[in-house]
Structures are given as structure tokens and as C-alpha cells.
Design an enzyme around this catalytic site. Structure first.
Site, PDB file in Angstrom:
ATOM      1  N   CYS A 150       0.801  -1.227   0.000  1.00 42.74           N
ATOM      2  CA  CYS A 150       0.000   0.000   0.000  1.00 42.74           C
ATOM      3  C   CYS A 150       0.833   1.277   0.000  1.00 42.74           C
ATOM      4  O   CYS A 150       0.357   2.325  -0.430  1.00 42.74           O
ATOM      5  CB  CYS A 150      -0.936   0.001   1.204  1.00 42.74           C
ATOM      6  SG  CYS A 150      -1.947  -1.482   1.334  1.00 42.74           S
TER       7      CYS A 150
ATOM      8  N   HIS B  21      -2.835   7.007   1.914  1.00 40.92           N
ATOM      9  CA  HIS B  21      -3.304   5.760   1.312  1.00 40.92           C
ATOM     10  C   HIS B  21      -4.784   5.616   1.631  1.00 40.92           C
ATOM     11  O   HIS B  21      -5.205   5.780   2.783  1.00 40.92           O
ATOM     12  CB  HIS B  21      -2.512   4.577   1.852  1.00 40.92           C
ATOM     13  CG  HIS B  21      -3.161   3.263   1.592  1.00 40.92           C
ATOM     14  ND1 HIS B  21      -3.607   2.882   0.337  1.00 40.92           N
ATOM     15  CD2 HIS B  21      -3.479   2.235   2.432  1.00 40.92           C
ATOM     16  CE1 HIS B  21      -4.158   1.691   0.419  1.00 40.92           C
ATOM     17  NE2 HIS B  21      -4.096   1.275   1.675  1.00 40.92           N
TER      18      HIS B  21
ATOM     19  N   ASN C   3     -10.238   0.543  -1.692  1.00 45.26           N
ATOM     20  CA  ASN C   3      -8.807   0.451  -1.404  1.00 45.26           C
ATOM     21  C   ASN C   3      -8.121  -0.173  -2.609  1.00 45.26           C
ATOM     22  O   ASN C   3      -8.264  -1.365  -2.867  1.00 45.26           O
ATOM     23  CB  ASN C   3      -8.596  -0.399  -0.145  1.00 45.26           C
ATOM     24  CG  ASN C   3      -7.138  -0.561   0.235  1.00 45.26           C
ATOM     25  OD1 ASN C   3      -6.238  -0.348  -0.575  1.00 45.26           O
ATOM     26  ND2 ASN C   3      -6.895  -0.965   1.476  1.00 45.26           N
TER      27      ASN C   3
END
Length: 312
Positions: free
Chosen positions: A113, A238, A268
Site C-alpha cells: 500500500c 493511502h 482500497n
């Protein structure tokens, strides 16, 4: 020593939209459950036959067009991804081939990530030390490919896509020194492994880490850039979970910043989330050109990397 700056951004996402109502027909969940716990309302999911490098190349092409940069001028391609379909040719090489680049260095970066901010730092450093003059930095992930769609704790989170930045040499640096690191002893809190690879996580471990330990680290990124959190025009974390993004921005003191919340519509997308979110903010001119923006990636490996950039 030259500096580096982001000249332009681009993003590319699949057309297919998967809503919370769609997911409620697949697993035991509901729109209320998902929005309350993670804040996601929709996500983009790749169709069978679509490839990661296809979207990575499309995002890069948009960024190159926005920068007015010829593909032949690119001497470094960095792709941050943890969902590459093959080890060789790597995704960066596939992107270079798709776009007809001449002879760039092509490197994949897997820090999950936080991959994009790690890759951006590597491009900045390569330019600063004279090893490159024009780099394309891409975050690209197909999280749908590593998701168990019967597991409601993870399938409600994820999406697919790619975002890209063109990074060029500049007399005035537009990318601050990176602050990066990890928590190796807790690295298994986020896992993508198995046959086939599957994404799992210890949700409470990740939530506690991000909301209690990361605010201070995010402030250290600002210190390294010589700016106070209150002076940031934008913050792009993120896009993990809205319940992480909002308290993190508040606790670090980014009281005047536009806070990216693309997780609501994109889910995500791992390494793709920061460049996608930043590209959208720039497209909508929600952050003015020349303004300072914090980019801060975190997640898998319990790694983190952040820098303050000048908005293109």
C-alpha cells in the site's frame, strides 16, 4: 545537485462499478454495515481479460500528455504493485513496451500500500543524483485478483486501478526528502500470499497502528519538508478506510488541508490509491498548482513512506 518535481498526473480505472448493494447480494453485508465501518460506497473492478499493465500504461499516457513529455524522453519507469500477474516481463517493462519507450530502466517496486510513495522517493533520488532526468512513477493494483469474494471483512474494501506521475528534473525541488520505515515484527498484519494469492489482514492491529502511531510520523514528514501540518493545502493518505483517513488527518493537525477521500468511490486500490486520489484532486482543481501536499502511504509490511510535494 538538481531537484525533482511532479509535472503531471493521470489515472485509469475499470468501467465496471461494484456497489454496496451488489456486494449485499454476494455476501452477508449491507450498505449501512460497509459505509459505517469502512466508508466505501462503490469500487471499480476489472473485467476478465483486462490486464494490470493495460491500466498502468493508460494512466502513464495521460500523465505524459499532461506534462507534454514525449515517451522517448523517459529514462526510468517505476511501477509500484503487489498484484503483478507475472514476474517477467515485469509490469514496468510491459508498460514501456505498450507505450513504445526507447530504453528506460524498468523497475517494479513491491511495498504494497505504500508502494507509490516509496517509488516516488526512488525516482526523486535517481534524478537528484543524475541517474535519470524524466521518470514515470505508477501505482497499479488489481486487488480484486487477490480477494476472497466470500470474505466480507476484505471484499468490501477493495478496488482496481492505476495512477501515474511524470517526475522531471527541476531547479527548485518540488518533492521533499522522504521519511520511510516499517514495523517488521508486525509485518504479517497484512498478508497477500497462498496458492492462489489471497489478501488477509488483522484489521484491529492495522487500525490501532494507523490511528495511534502514524499521526506523529506524518508530522515528522512535514518537519523534514520544513512545513507545519497547518500549512498544508492538501493531504493524500493511502485510501485504506475512511475511519482511518479522517482521524489521521485530524490527529496530525492538517486543519486547513483538503483531505482526499477517494476511498468512498474507488475503495482500497493499494499502491494505486494515492496517485488516483491526487490525480482526481488536481483534475477538479481542488488544490491549486504550486501548493504543498502531503503524500503518505502506509499498510502492508506495516511500512510507511511520505513526502510533501508541490502540486502540479
Amino acid at each position: 545537485m538538481p531537484g525533482a518535481r511532479i509535472a503531471a498526473l493521470g489515472h485509469s480505472q475499470p468501467d465496471r462499478v461494484l456497489t454496496n448493494a451488489d456486494l449485499a447480494e454476494m455476501v452477508d453485508t449491507s450498505d449501512e454495515w460497509i459505509t459505517t465501518r469502512v466508508g466505501v460506497r462503490t469500487r471499480r473492478i476489472a473485467e476478465p481479460g483486462q490486464t494490470l499493465d493495460e491500466f498502468a500504461a493508460a494512466a502513464a499516457a495521460k500523465a505524459l500528455a499532461g506534462a507534454g513529455t514525449e515517451v522517448g524522453d523517459v529514462d526510468l519507469v517505476l511501477v509500484a504493485t503487489s498484484t503483478a500477474g507475472a514476474a517477467s516481463p515485469n509490469t514496468a517493462a510491459r508498460v514501456a513496451a505498450r507505450l513504445g519507450m526507447r530504453s528506460p530502466a524498468t523497475i517494479d517496486v513491491n511495498v504494497v500500500c505504500s508502494g507509490f510513495t516509496h517509488a516516488l522517493a526512488l525516482a526523486d533520488q535517481a534524478i537528484r543524483c543524475g541517474q535519470a532526468r524524466t521518470a514515470v512513477v505508477i501505482g497499479a493494483d488489481f486487488m480484486s485478483a487477490v480477494t476472497d469474494w466470500t470474505d466480507r471483512t476484505t471484499c468490501v474494501l477493495v478496488g482496481d486501478g492505476a495512477g501515474a506521475a511524470v517526475v522531471v528534473a527541476a531547479d527548485e525541488p518540488g518533492i521533499s526528502p522522504v521519511l520511510w520505515g516499517s514495523v517488521p515484527e508486525r509485518s504479517r498484519a497484512v498478508v497477500i500470499e497462498g496458492t492462489p494469492n489471497r489478501f488477509t489482514q488483522e484489521g484491529q492491529t492495522v487500525f490501532r497502528w494507523t490511528t495511534t502511531e502514524l499521526p506523529a510520523i506524518a508530522r515528522q514528514v512535514c518537519d523534514r519538508a520544513g512545513i507545519g501540518p497547518e500549512d498544508l493545502a492538501g493531504v493524500v493518505f493511502h485510501q485504506a478506510n475512511l475511519r482511518i483517513i479522517e482521524p489521521l488527518a485530524a490527529k496530525m493537525g492538517a486543519v486547513n488541508a483538503v483531505v482526499a477521500k477517494d476511498v468512498i468511490e474507488s475503495g482500497n486500490t493499494s499502491a494505486a490509491s494515492i496517485p488516483i486520489a491526487l490525480a482526481k484532486l488536481v483534475e477538479r482543481r481542488e488544490i491549486p498548482a504550486g501548493a504543498p501536499v502531503l503524500l503518505f502511504g502506509f499498510g502492508g509490511n506495516l511500512s510507511y513512506a511520505g513526502q510533501v510535494v508541490v502540486c502540479p
